[in-house]
Design a protein around this motif. Structure first.
Motif, PDB file in Angstrom:
ATOM      1  N   HIS A 165       0.796  -1.239   0.000  1.00 49.32           N
ATOM      2  CA  HIS A 165       0.000   0.000   0.000  1.00 49.32           C
ATOM      3  C   HIS A 165       0.822   1.279   0.000  1.00 49.32           C
ATOM      4  O   HIS A 165       0.249   2.363   0.125  1.00 49.32           O
ATOM      5  N   THR A 166       2.150   1.197  -0.099  1.00 53.79           N
ATOM      6  CA  THR A 166       2.917   2.445  -0.167  1.00 53.79           C
ATOM      7  C   THR A 166       3.887   2.429  -1.346  1.00 53.79           C
ATOM      8  O   THR A 166       4.345   1.376  -1.788  1.00 53.79           O
ATOM      9  N   LYS A 167       4.183   3.630  -1.803  1.00 55.97           N
ATOM     10  CA  LYS A 167       5.256   3.839  -2.780  1.00 55.97           C
ATOM     11  C   LYS A 167       6.381   4.563  -2.050  1.00 55.97           C
ATOM     12  O   LYS A 167       6.127   5.263  -1.056  1.00 55.97           O
ATOM     13  N   PRO A 168       7.617   4.452  -2.561  1.00 55.29           N
ATOM     14  CA  PRO A 168       8.733   5.130  -1.880  1.00 55.29           C
ATOM     15  C   PRO A 168       8.560   6.640  -1.791  1.00 55.29           C
ATOM     16  O   PRO A 168       9.190   7.283  -0.951  1.00 55.29           O
ATOM     17  N   THR A 169       7.708   7.196  -2.663  1.00 58.00           N
ATOM     18  CA  THR A 169       7.504   8.651  -2.636  1.00 58.00           C
ATOM     19  C   THR A 169       6.474   9.077  -1.586  1.00 58.00           C
ATOM     20  O   THR A 169       6.249  10.270  -1.395  1.00 58.00           O
ATOM     21  N   ASN A 170       5.852   8.109  -0.920  1.00 59.87           N
ATOM     22  CA  ASN A 170       4.772   8.428   0.029  1.00 59.87           C
ATOM     23  C   ASN A 170       5.290   8.976   1.348  1.00 59.87           C
ATOM     24  O   ASN A 170       6.445   8.738   1.742  1.00 59.87           O
ATOM     25  N   LEU A 185       9.110   1.427  11.355  1.00 58.90           N
ATOM     26  CA  LEU A 185       9.935   2.625  11.094  1.00 58.90           C
ATOM     27  C   LEU A 185      11.144   2.258  10.231  1.00 58.90           C
ATOM     28  O   LEU A 185      11.459   2.949   9.252  1.00 58.90           O
ATOM     29  N   MET A 186      11.816   1.156  10.601  1.00 58.53           N
ATOM     30  CA  MET A 186      13.022   0.764   9.850  1.00 58.53           C
ATOM     31  C   MET A 186      12.676   0.372   8.419  1.00 58.53           C
ATOM     32  O   MET A 186      13.349   0.783   7.467  1.00 58.53           O
ATOM     33  N   PHE A 187      11.623  -0.439   8.263  1.00 58.79           N
ATOM     34  CA  PHE A 187      11.249  -0.892   6.915  1.00 58.79           C
ATOM     35  C   PHE A 187      10.847   0.287   6.034  1.00 58.79           C
ATOM     36  O   PHE A 187      11.263   0.390   4.882  1.00 58.79           O
ATOM     37  N   SER A 188       9.978   1.176   6.563  1.00 55.41           N
ATOM     38  CA  SER A 188       9.445   2.210   5.667  1.00 55.41           C
ATOM     39  C   SER A 188      10.510   3.243   5.340  1.00 55.41           C
ATOM     40  O   SER A 188      10.500   3.823   4.249  1.00 55.41           O
ATOM     41  N   ASN A 189      11.475   3.453   6.242  1.00 57.27           N
ATOM     42  CA  ASN A 189      12.593   4.338   5.920  1.00 57.27           C
ATOM     43  C   ASN A 189      13.436   3.719   4.795  1.00 57.27           C
ATOM     44  O   ASN A 189      13.745   4.380   3.798  1.00 57.27           O
ATOM     45  N   ALA A 190      13.784   2.434   4.944  1.00 64.41           N
ATOM     46  CA  ALA A 190      14.613   1.779   3.909  1.00 64.41           C
ATOM     47  C   ALA A 190      13.860   1.684   2.586  1.00 64.41           C
ATOM     48  O   ALA A 190      14.464   1.696   1.512  1.00 64.41           O
ATOM     49  N   TRP A 191      12.533   1.589   2.647  1.00 58.91           N
ATOM     50  CA  TRP A 191      11.679   1.524   1.442  1.00 58.91           C
ATOM     51  C   TRP A 191      11.735   2.843   0.678  1.00 58.91           C
ATOM     52  O   TRP A 191      11.490   2.878  -0.518  1.00 58.91           O
ATOM     53  N   GLY A 192      12.027   3.935   1.403  1.00 58.09           N
ATOM     54  CA  GLY A 192      12.177   5.229   0.743  1.00 58.09           C
ATOM     55  C   GLY A 192      11.175   6.277   1.164  1.00 58.09           C
ATOM     56  O   GLY A 192      11.240   7.425   0.707  1.00 58.09           O
ATOM     57  N   ASP A 233      -0.063   9.800   3.159  1.00 57.00           N
ATOM     58  CA  ASP A 233      -0.667   8.878   2.185  1.00 57.00           C
ATOM     59  C   ASP A 233      -1.160   7.618   2.894  1.00 57.00           C
ATOM     60  O   ASP A 233      -2.194   7.060   2.526  1.00 57.00           O
ATOM     61  N   VAL A 234      -0.372   7.153   3.861  1.00 57.45           N
ATOM     62  CA  VAL A 234      -0.706   5.914   4.572  1.00 57.45           C
ATOM     63  C   VAL A 234      -0.386   6.097   6.044  1.00 57.45           C
ATOM     64  O   VAL A 234       0.667   6.665   6.397  1.00 57.45           O
ATOM     65  N   ILE A 235      -1.305   5.631   6.898  1.00 58.49           N
ATOM     66  CA  ILE A 235      -1.042   5.566   8.343  1.00 58.49           C
ATOM     67  C   ILE A 235      -1.216   4.109   8.739  1.00 58.49           C
ATOM     68  O   ILE A 235      -2.235   3.487   8.418  1.00 58.49           O
ATOM     69  N   VAL A 236      -0.215   3.539   9.425  1.00 59.99           N
ATOM     70  CA  VAL A 236      -0.311   2.160   9.902  1.00 59.99           C
ATOM     71  C   VAL A 236      -0.406   2.208  11.419  1.00 59.99           C
ATOM     72  O   VAL A 236       0.506   2.701  12.092  1.00 59.99           O
ATOM     73  N   SER A 237      -1.519   1.713  11.971  1.00 62.95           N
ATOM     74  CA  SER A 237      -1.666   1.680  13.429  1.00 62.95           C
ATOM     75  C   SER A 237      -1.310   0.301  13.964  1.00 62.95           C
ATOM     76  O   SER A 237      -1.879  -0.711  13.546  1.00 62.95           O
TER      77      SER A 237
END
Ligand code: NAP
Ligand code: ZN
Length: 338
Positions: A165-170, A185-192, A233-237
């Motif tokens: 559900h996310t793109k690196p530009t999100n 936090l670690m995954f989404s940072n490395a994802w971009g 764009d995306v919030i993960v709770s």
């Protein structure tokens, strides 16, 4: 070698009861099963919910543990994918039918027949555990020994919304910086992505930035939430408690998504207009499919991502649970089994 295995585990006899040593027998291994000598096992908040029968799914004596790391000790007669001695992990799921449309489509985690490692069977707070070979995952060599277990439940759970559900530009926000949240936090940072941590703990502000957040919002600060409306764009709770849901939906950009992985028990009141006007979505997901879990482990290995952990010998399992209950862990407890 005898056909059966005596398992030395730790079990609780009921809600709010301590874990104590407990032995049981595993019968002959199934043709598609892998037996694992558990070396380490993380403690997920779901272990606490299951120990207390919060979800009405628990049978006692209850052996929790579904963030398992270990080595293969035995394989069933049909298993070709794993060898004795392989370093492997197991998460929430232990088996699925492999034949239904979801399994055939690679979405085994959505199959109606999945069984959980700690639902109606005994988990990884033990020296042995078994699972169907499909649900037993090789561990990337870059992930330090003893630190891999939390990837297989916590990591695999937050990976799904990031991958799907996310793109690196999100711009993404992660709500709740605990076992799941710190990996997100670690995954989404490395994802971009641009990453915002939303925490109730001021003391986690700096740590969240080190883990990969670009900024931090304090979830109890209504004015700060209001000032951030329309940002994400995306919030993960990852939180298992009710949130100010309308305020969180207001944080989304048009076409944004509020995605739940935290198992909040209370129903979520949502105004249809809060979703309709910005074409927004509310969604949720379970632990990842086998294919996505393998991708997550590969991604973690490539980016040097491993959980931040506190280790306890298995004999101190009750102290580890106490720290989880009081919310003082940074960020995942791991039990050292052997
Ligand atoms: P955890 O380590 O205890 O972390 C949960 C975090 O939520 C806490 O660190 C805290 O973060 C925040 N929090 C706790 N109480 C809160 C409250 N009243 N209001 C706002 N925030 C609160 O738990 P976890 O192991 O990450 O698990 C989180 C949830 O995910 C649990 O419900 C678990 O059962 C569920 N889960 C679901 C799946 C799935 O398949 N979907 C898989 C695994 C786990 P801050 O201090 O940063 O506020
Ligand atoms: Zn879990």
């Amino acid at each position: 070698m005898s056909d059966t295995t005596t398992v030395h585990a730790w079990a609780t006899s009921g809600p709010d009861q301590p874990f104590e040593p407990f032995e049981y027998e595993l019968g002959p291994i199934g043709p598609d099963e892998v037996e694992i000598g558990v070396t380490h096992c993380g403690i997920c908040h779901s272990d606490l919910s299951m120990a207390n029968n919060d979800w009405g799914l628990t049978t006692y004596p209850f052996v929790g543990g579904h963030e398992i790391e270990g080595r293969v000790t035995r394989v069933g007669s049909d298993v070709r994918t794993h060898q004795i001695g392989d370093r492997v992990g197991v998460g929430w799921f232990a088996a699925s039918d492999l034949e239904c449309p979801y399994c055939r489509d690679g979405k085994h985690n959505l199959s109606p027949t999945t069984s959980g490692v700690i639902v109606g069977r005994h988990g990884g707070f033990a020296d042995r555990v078994r699972a169907q070979s499909t649900w037993v995952f090789p561990i990337h060599e870059n992930i330090p020994v003893g630190e891999a277990g939390p990837l297989f439940c916590g990591g695999a759970t937050v990976w799904t919304p990031i991958q799907h559900h996310t793109k690196p530009t999100n711009r993404i926000a992660i709500v709740g910086i605990g076992g799941l949240g710190h990996l997100a936090l670690m995954f989404s940072n490395a994802w971009g992505c641009h990453v915002t941590a939303i925490t109730t703990s001021e003391s986690k502000r700096e740590e969240a930035m080190k883990l990969g957040a670009h900024d931090v919002l304090i979830g109890t600060d209504d004015a700060a939430l209001e000032a951030s409306a329309g940002q994400f764009d995306v919030i993960v709770s990852t939180v298992n408690a009710p949130l100010a849901w309308s305020a969180y939906i207001a944080l989304l950009k048009p076409e944004g998504r509020l995605h739940l992985v935290g198992a909040v028990l209370e129903p979520i009141p949502v105004s249809a207009f809060d979703l309709i006007m910005g074409h927004k979505s509310l969604s949720g997901s379970p632990v990842a499919s086998p294919g996505d879990t393998n991708l997550m482990v590969e991604f973690a290995g490539r980016h040097g991502i491993a959980p931040t952990t506190e280790h306890f010998p298995i004999s101190k399992i009750n102290e580890a649970f106490d720290k989880l209950k009081e919310g003082s862990l940074r960020y995942r407890a791991i039990l050292d089994i052997t």
